[in-house]
Design an enzyme around this catalytic site. Sequence first.
Site, PDB file in Angstrom:
ATOM      1  CD  GLU A 108     -35.597  23.914 -16.043  1.00  0.00           C
ATOM      2  OE1 GLU A 108     -36.336  23.229 -15.306  1.00  0.00           O
ATOM      3  OE2 GLU A 108     -35.001  23.461 -17.033  1.00  0.00           O
ATOM      4  CB  SER A 377      15.612  -7.518 -15.564  1.00  0.00           C
ATOM      5  OG  SER A 377      15.635  -8.861 -16.017  1.00  0.00           O
TER       6      SER A 377
END
Length: 665
Positions: A108, A377
């Site tokens: 950086e 069901s």
Amino acid sequence: MGKRRSGAKPRLGRTERMLRGAFTGVFGWIWWIGLRMAVLFGLILAVSTAYYLNKLPPLDDLLDGRDRGSVTLLDEQDSVFAWRGQQLGLLRAEDASPHLVNAIVATEDRRFYWHFGIDIKGTLRALLVNARAGTTVQGGSSITQQVAKLLYFDNSRTLERKIKEIPAAIALDLKFSKEEILSIYLNRAYLGAGATGFEAASQRYFGKSARDVTPSEAAMLAGLLRAPSRFAPTHNLNAAQERAGVIVGLMEDQGYLTTAQAEAARARPAVLSRAAAARAGGEFADWIMSSGPDFLTRRTTEDIEVLTTFDPRIQKAAEEALSYVFKNKVREGSNAQAAIVVMSPDGAVRGMVGGRDLGGSDGQFNRATQALRQTGSLFKTFVFASALQNGASPNDTILDAPLTINVPGSGPWSPQNYTRDYKGTISLADAYANSINTATIRLAEITGRARVRAVAEDLGVFSPIAEGPALALGTSEATLLEMTGAYAGILNKGVRAKPYGIRELRLRSDGTRLMGADSGMPVRVLDERAAGEMVWMMRNVVEHGTGTRASLGERPAAGKTGTTQAARDAWFIGFTRDYVTGVWMGYDNNTPLKGVSGGGLPADIWRETMLRVEDGLPMRPLPELEPRAPLPVPNLPSPSQMVENVGQTVQSVVRDVLGGLFGSN
């Protein structure tokens, strides 16, 4: 003509004198204006720097810049399996691994230790690149400028913001040492997957502190600064490793790594920890975050640890079972969805699959907890359970024959059996095992819809339940989690088993307990006789009814199939003595399934899941009870009889109320 003296300056012509005078005048004006502009710029810079310098709080106040806290989720063995919120682990530069600090500086801001907060050379280079491109393609910001941006500005790349960064960065450099500026950066940078700061990211991706990362791990973490989402190793490990390789080269070029160290880092790139690589329990974690207390999960301002009921072994079993069935028993390219929930008899959820990953945009939708589907069901279980609770026996008989009921507002309703045939008088056990519609409706009408609805609600079906006679056939909608929890109550000897996933919440910093599982008072819905006989009936479903494909061989198992109208939903929910598992299958757009019923693929998925879940566990008998001798169960009364019965019931209730108010007379 006389000779010009040696060394004398030649006289300028008139034109030359005019040009020189003009140039001197223009240069003088430029110098005059430039000097004053420089003084003005210096004053503005000084005032702006003083402004930001005055705004800077002490270092400790700048290390944690989150607007909310983090949530760390632990499984049943108290091992971390998921993270949510904004993770953070405070770390100072002097305590971090030197490899990490070197990787950040090399990537950086290689002149970080020598400039005054602004890297003029880097800024000019970035301006030149951006001018050529016609847009902002390179930041050129120093680490100090990036810290200023994190403290004061948004992520926009505008000239105004870049100008404002300059005094803010100078102010930082004036107030703090380089190590302190690095400390702020180490804790404020976002590094993907909810991790704010390098300590949180190191724990998230590698399961270790940033104090201990290797060169290859340090390079991967530093690589996240450029694009946290794209290079997050949990998103794309190969891309993260390639980016880390570039950073290892930068560290080598700048002397932070020897050639041997760099070659070793390239040969052994960083890999994810087992928990990060597994990415297990994401849907379970999302469910916890949505169901837990809002102020301690989604909006927490503290760092929280959530101790959950999650079992990674069971989660893996469910995921593998689903994958196996779709790979071997479903046509290739099918877009059908499925969901699975596995829980203990008391409602503790152990695993959850919210759906298949089909590569679309529906990855956040959890079909186990969010999808409301017709139960079909499956709902019949509540009809038979309410009848048993009301005194019936599985050996009692019921009529299976054509049936028509006049529904107020709708007219005559004539339900049919799935097989379109009728068996006459049969036992309740056979009617349930073979999922016979007309017999179930007769039983619901005899028992009373209100009783059926009450049993379903008391067992944990909280979604709205239909009012008409069709409720017995599961026309109402519910989630898979609801239905699985309701069935767990039957295995739990008739005591409600509310699904839960949180054992305890505590502060991560010191372990202070904030809350525990809210079990509440036990709610008995069915007596032990009714629950035991219901388990016996459900075992018959698996042994010789509609659910035979779910059989686990010698291991006792019970369950119930469910298929809705046009097979838009297919279910199987069942249990062994140890676990209750629910399976749903269907399409998100309600397209009917082709050739699929609850006793087919859902039963297969259930079986494959339970074979893996129960692997290595001892066989245990189900808590079932043999039914007592049969009693005659009346057939459905005629409408006139039903009206008469209702009238007598109302008269009886009114008489009792009046008697209580005015005396027995």
